[in-house]
Scaffold this motif. Structure first.
Motif, PDB file in Angstrom:
ATOM      1  N   LEU A 369      -7.293   4.824   4.736  1.00 48.67           N
ATOM      2  CA  LEU A 369      -6.490   6.381   4.026  1.00 48.67           C
ATOM      3  C   LEU A 369      -4.938   6.268   4.213  1.00 48.67           C
ATOM      4  CD1 LEU A 369      -9.171   9.063   5.141  1.00 48.67           C
ATOM      5  CD2 LEU A 369      -8.688   7.818   2.878  1.00 48.67           C
ATOM      6  N   TYR A 370      -4.446   4.965   4.515  1.00 48.44           N
ATOM      7  CA  TYR A 370      -3.156   4.919   4.891  1.00 48.44           C
ATOM      8  C   TYR A 370      -2.323   5.582   3.670  1.00 48.44           C
ATOM      9  CZ  TYR A 370       1.765   2.693   5.313  1.00 48.44           C
ATOM     10  OH  TYR A 370       2.956   2.567   5.141  1.00 48.44           O
ATOM     11  N   PRO A 371      -2.644   5.103   2.361  1.00 51.78           N
ATOM     12  CA  PRO A 371      -1.776   5.493   1.323  1.00 51.78           C
ATOM     13  C   PRO A 371      -1.937   7.128   1.055  1.00 51.78           C
ATOM     14  CG  PRO A 371      -2.932   3.588   0.771  1.00 51.78           C
ATOM     15  CD  PRO A 371      -3.369   4.125   2.136  1.00 51.78           C
ATOM     16  N   CYS A 372      -3.135   7.489   1.520  1.00 50.14           N
ATOM     17  CA  CYS A 372      -3.291   8.976   1.218  1.00 50.14           C
ATOM     18  C   CYS A 372      -2.502   9.922   2.254  1.00 50.14           C
ATOM     19  CB  CYS A 372      -4.910   9.369   1.297  1.00 50.14           C
ATOM     20  SG  CYS A 372      -6.090   8.442   0.233  1.00 50.14           S
ATOM     21  N   PHE A 373      -2.465   9.347   3.468  1.00 50.89           N
ATOM     22  CA  PHE A 373      -1.929  10.073   4.477  1.00 50.89           C
ATOM     23  C   PHE A 373      -0.247   9.933   4.468  1.00 50.89           C
ATOM     24  CE2 PHE A 373      -4.945   9.595   8.374  1.00 50.89           C
ATOM     25  CZ  PHE A 373      -5.917  10.525   7.741  1.00 50.89           C
ATOM     26  N   LEU A 374       0.005   8.941   3.979  1.00 53.42           N
ATOM     27  CA  LEU A 374       1.686   8.780   3.540  1.00 53.42           C
ATOM     28  C   LEU A 374       2.103   9.528   2.580  1.00 53.42           C
ATOM     29  CD1 LEU A 374       4.333   7.383   4.304  1.00 53.42           C
ATOM     30  CD2 LEU A 374       3.444   5.117   2.614  1.00 53.42           C
ATOM     31  N   ARG A 375       1.336   9.680   1.344  1.00 52.87           N
ATOM     32  CA  ARG A 375       1.593  10.434   0.124  1.00 52.87           C
ATOM     33  C   ARG A 375       1.740  11.964   0.788  1.00 52.87           C
ATOM     34  NH1 ARG A 375       2.608  10.100  -5.263  1.00 52.87           N
ATOM     35  NH2 ARG A 375       2.312  12.245  -6.128  1.00 52.87           N
ATOM     36  N   PHE A 376       0.668  12.245   1.761  1.00 50.72           N
ATOM     37  CA  PHE A 376       0.667  13.699   1.979  1.00 50.72           C
ATOM     38  C   PHE A 376       1.768  13.989   2.903  1.00 50.72           C
ATOM     39  CE2 PHE A 376      -0.447  16.905   5.207  1.00 50.72           C
ATOM     40  CZ  PHE A 376      -0.899  17.918   4.633  1.00 50.72           C
ATOM     41  N   ARG A 407       6.950   1.923  -7.770  1.00 56.00           N
ATOM     42  CA  ARG A 407       8.394   1.147  -8.004  1.00 56.00           C
ATOM     43  C   ARG A 407       8.890   0.958  -6.694  1.00 56.00           C
ATOM     44  NH1 ARG A 407      10.501   1.026 -13.088  1.00 56.00           N
ATOM     45  NH2 ARG A 407      12.497   0.155 -11.868  1.00 56.00           N
ATOM     46  N   VAL A 408       8.646   1.649  -5.472  1.00 54.99           N
ATOM     47  CA  VAL A 408       9.322   1.459  -4.322  1.00 54.99           C
ATOM     48  C   VAL A 408       8.292   0.902  -3.299  1.00 54.99           C
ATOM     49  CG1 VAL A 408      11.102   3.178  -4.944  1.00 54.99           C
ATOM     50  CG2 VAL A 408       8.932   4.142  -4.018  1.00 54.99           C
ATOM     51  N   TYR A 409       7.100   1.146  -3.199  1.00 56.94           N
ATOM     52  CA  TYR A 409       6.405   0.818  -2.215  1.00 56.94           C
ATOM     53  C   TYR A 409       4.875   0.421  -2.772  1.00 56.94           C
ATOM     54  CZ  TYR A 409       4.468   0.890   2.614  1.00 56.94           C
ATOM     55  OH  TYR A 409       3.942   0.722   3.720  1.00 56.94           O
ATOM     56  N   THR A 410       4.329  -0.798  -2.038  1.00 61.33           N
ATOM     57  CA  THR A 410       2.998  -1.328  -2.250  1.00 61.33           C
ATOM     58  C   THR A 410       1.959  -0.380  -2.155  1.00 61.33           C
ATOM     59  OG1 THR A 410       2.846  -2.339  -0.266  1.00 61.33           O
ATOM     60  CG2 THR A 410       3.812  -3.493  -2.073  1.00 61.33           C
ATOM     61  N   ASN A 411       2.115   0.138  -1.102  1.00 63.20           N
ATOM     62  CA  ASN A 411       0.833   1.225  -0.721  1.00 63.20           C
ATOM     63  C   ASN A 411       1.004   2.587  -0.910  1.00 63.20           C
ATOM     64  OD1 ASN A 411       0.539  -1.456   1.111  1.00 63.20           O
ATOM     65  ND2 ASN A 411      -1.411  -0.458   1.121  1.00 63.20           N
ATOM     66  N   LEU A 412       1.811   3.161  -1.761  1.00 59.57           N
ATOM     67  CA  LEU A 412       1.752   4.464  -2.009  1.00 59.57           C
ATOM     68  C   LEU A 412       1.540   4.409  -3.433  1.00 59.57           C
ATOM     69  CD1 LEU A 412       2.767   6.998  -0.822  1.00 59.57           C
ATOM     70  CD2 LEU A 412       5.373   6.719  -1.795  1.00 59.57           C
TER      71      LEU A 412
END
Length: 657
Positions: A369-376, A407-412
């Motif tokens: 859930l790292y991509p989800c937490f980071l986007r939030f 464009r800027v990050y692999t896991n977002l």
């Protein structure tokens, strides 16, 4: 006698064919292998007493910690503090978030170097123009070769300095420094991958192209044609009404197509877009760093402090410091390794809610859930920004990140894909949780637990079995049906994030070859404005059907590629390990069943760390294997750690050239 040039070229080509290309995937392998070997030597030489840990075990433990596989061939509680610290460091050095942060920092430096080069070039052009003006005397009718448009008057500001002469009206030929036509995007069309790449395509024994990226195709973005053809005036106006979006970030009428590809930008607009992307990369490098450090710091304090205050006897029975044991627990959970200094792993804490909930949160925050937490977090920061002019630059940066994350990050990922990822994780973990509760009915080892803790333990085990690697109950005591389900879940552990990563970048156009266009000028969809609009909307929603140009078909192909990529490694590893352990099959057929070997291999390949163990021992099942089997399993863990990485065509690992 010197070697003829023809033979030198052939020898060079033969060597190049054997060596892998220098790209992101190759650099990643070199980093993991070199770090593991160096650390294993240090680990081996610092053992107390001397040679108490064999070198093969030292190498395996270092590879296991670096890759996050989490399997251990010796009891970690028997290691000295320095050896435990080596493993602790490797857990963080091999974590995907830290490596992705390194990519951000390298890209940030690449942008800075690019901007400096552009600035130097413009300074040289300005100096050249000034020198041309200085050489021209008033009244001369010569034509001067310089930059600008025809019949222009050079402004006063064009030349500054003590030798500047009187302003003179001159005729300048039309040889502009910046192209007047609109061109393909600077960020897309003129980049190299981190670690370098080759522009000429050679046949290689080890292409290192990654899953789904065919090495026989020109995979660099400059080799791909735009995927949204604009054949007619009506079509152009129809697309522009939907695609124009660059004015949110730069003053431009350019177009933005799917996969965040910018079209119709001038050279100046491309530079301005590069500035926006540079700010986004710089901002993310800070956010990701704080995310990584704060989660680890708070996890270490929380788990270490809790063990110190509540159950110090649990750790001291193994001769360990409670705070150090809790800190190791927290880091191992966040990096999804499953390594534990306690011989009993998490079974010693199966009746304690705080460590189970804290560790479960760290497992989710550090991986699935790292991509989800980071986007939030980024979305929340954007929503909290005041609507005032001084915050306009920050709003533009955050809007760009949220609208064009890949464009800027692999896991977002974009919002829609992030919701899909969250839903997938909930469904998969829900299946594991429900299966644990249902298939534990009648299992006396599980039913002796209080009901509330049996439910909580089932949730924790569901979170841990897909990536975390911990076990809150003895895995060997579970029903065979549940163990088979765990094998499947460990096998597909990387799929949700990996497939989302490939479905949100340029892979479909530039990796399989058949996705270069969604439509062609001859298709009926381009004959009317309304059809173009509806087709584009359907495509953006990802629901165009499973035709050979659809995203659904692309995902289907990627799953097939991933499965074929994974299965043969696992099959070969099981085959060779079964041969190497033939004598153990005879002496201990129960512990050395083929299913147990498959379980261990899949756990290593999925970088999970759950093991059925060996009777009477606290280490993983592989701790009872022969040396050759441990080497094979270490190679499997290395291969598995690299199965979900972005490949050279991914924008998020590209540098401005």
């Amino acid at each position: 006698m010197p070697i003829p040039l023809k033979w030198r070229r052939r020898i060079g080509q033969a060597i190049k064919a054997v060596l892998p290309p220098l790209n992101f995937l190759t650099v990643h392998y070199v980093y993991f292998i070199a770090t593991s070997i160096i650390a294993s030597v240090i680990f081996y030489l610092t053992a107390t007493p001397w040679r108490s840990v064999a070198y093969i075990d030292s190498l395996f433990l270092c590879v296991s910690a670096m890759t996050g596989a989490g399997l251990n061939t010796v009891d970690l509680s028997t290691l000295n503090s320095f050896q435990q610290a080596v493993l602790f460091t490797l857990l963080m050095l091999g974590h995907a978030i830290l490596i992705s942060l390194t990519v951000l920092l390298v890209r940030k430096h690449g942008f800075e170097a690019k901007f400096k080069g552009v600035s130097d070039e413009r300074e040289r052009e300005r100096t050249s123009r000034c020198q041309s003006v200085f050489e021209l005397q008033p009244g001369d009718g010569d034509i001067v070769q310089g930059s600008g448009s025809a019949d222009n008057e050079l402004p006063d500001a064009a030349c500054q300095g003590p030798q500047r002469r009187t302003k003179t009206s001159v005729t300048v030929t039309n040889t502009p420094c910046e192209p007047s036509h609109r061109d393909e995007p600077w960020i897309d069309g003129d980049q190299v991958t981190i670690g370098g790449t080759t522009h000429r395509h050679h046949h290689r024994v080890f292409p290192m192209a990654g899953i789904g990226a065919r090495p026989d195709l020109h995979n660099h973005p400059r080799d791909a044609v735009p995927n949204l053809p604009l054949p007619t005036e009506d079509s152009v106006s129809g697309f522009k009404s939907i695609l124009r979006g660059t004015q949110k970030y730069i003053a431009s009428k350019g177009l933005v197509s799917r996969n965040s590809q910018f079209h119709d930008l001038t050279a100046a607009e491309r530079d301005e877009l590069g500035g926006v992307e540079y700010k986004a990369v710089s901002f993310l490098s800070v956010v990701v760093f704080l995310y990584f450090v704060l989660f680890i710091l708070f996890g270490m304090i929380g788990m270490g402090g809790w063990l110190e205050a509540n159950h110090p006897d649990v750790t001291r029975s193994n001769g360990l410091s409670p705070f150090w044991t809790g800190a190791f627990f927290a880091v191992s959970a966040f990096v999804n390794s499953g390594m534990s200094l306690l011989d009993a792993n998490m079974t010693a804490l199966q009746l304690n809610a705080y460590p189970l909930l804290t560790m479960g949160m760290l497992i989710l925050a550090g991986n699935t859930l790292y991509p989800c937490f980071l986007r939030f977090i980024i979305w929340a920061m954007r929503m909290m920004l005041p609507d005032q002019p001084q915050w306009q630059s920050w709003r533009i940066t955050l809007n760009f990140i949220l609208k064009h994350p890949r464009r800027v990050y692999t896991n977002l990922f974009p919002a829609r894909h992030t919701w899909y990822l969250l839903g997938t994780i909930i469904i998969l973990n829900g299946i594991d949780w429900a299966a644990f509760e249902l298939l534990s009915i009648g299992n006396k080892d599980i039913e002796i637990l209080p009901t509330e803790y049996r439910i909580l333990d089932g949730l924790f085990q569901a979170l841990a079995v897909r990536a975390g690697g911990f076990y809150v109950v003895t895995i060997a005591d579970l029903r065979q049906g549940l163990l088979v389900l765990y094998v499947l879940m460990m096998y597909v552990s990387a799929y949700p994030v990996t497939l989302t990563m490939r479905n949100t970048n340029v892979y479909e156009e530039r990796s399989l070859g058949i996705y270069a266009h969604d439509e062609t000028p001859e298709t009926p969809a381009n004959t009317s404005r309304s059809n173009i609009v509806m087709d584009l909307i359907r495509h953006q929603l990802g629901r165009p059907g499973l035709s050979e140009t659809s995203r659904g078909y692309f995902v289907h192909q990627q799953i097939r590629s991933q499965l074929s990529h994974d299965i043969w490694w696992i099959a070969l590893a099981v085959f060779f390990i079964a041969i190497a352990e033939s004598d153990h099959y005879t002496s201990n057929p129960v512990a050395f069943s083929t299913f147990n070997i498959i379980f261990e291999v899949v756990s290593a390949y999925g970088c999970v760390g759950v093991s059925l163990g060996f009777p009477g021992m606290n280490y993983s099942f592989c701790g009872a294997w022969h040396t050759i089997s441990k080497l094979i399993l270490a190679a499997v863990a290395l291969r598995g750690r690299h199965r979900g990485l972005p490949v050279a065509i991914d924008k998020a690992i590209m540098l401005p050239k």
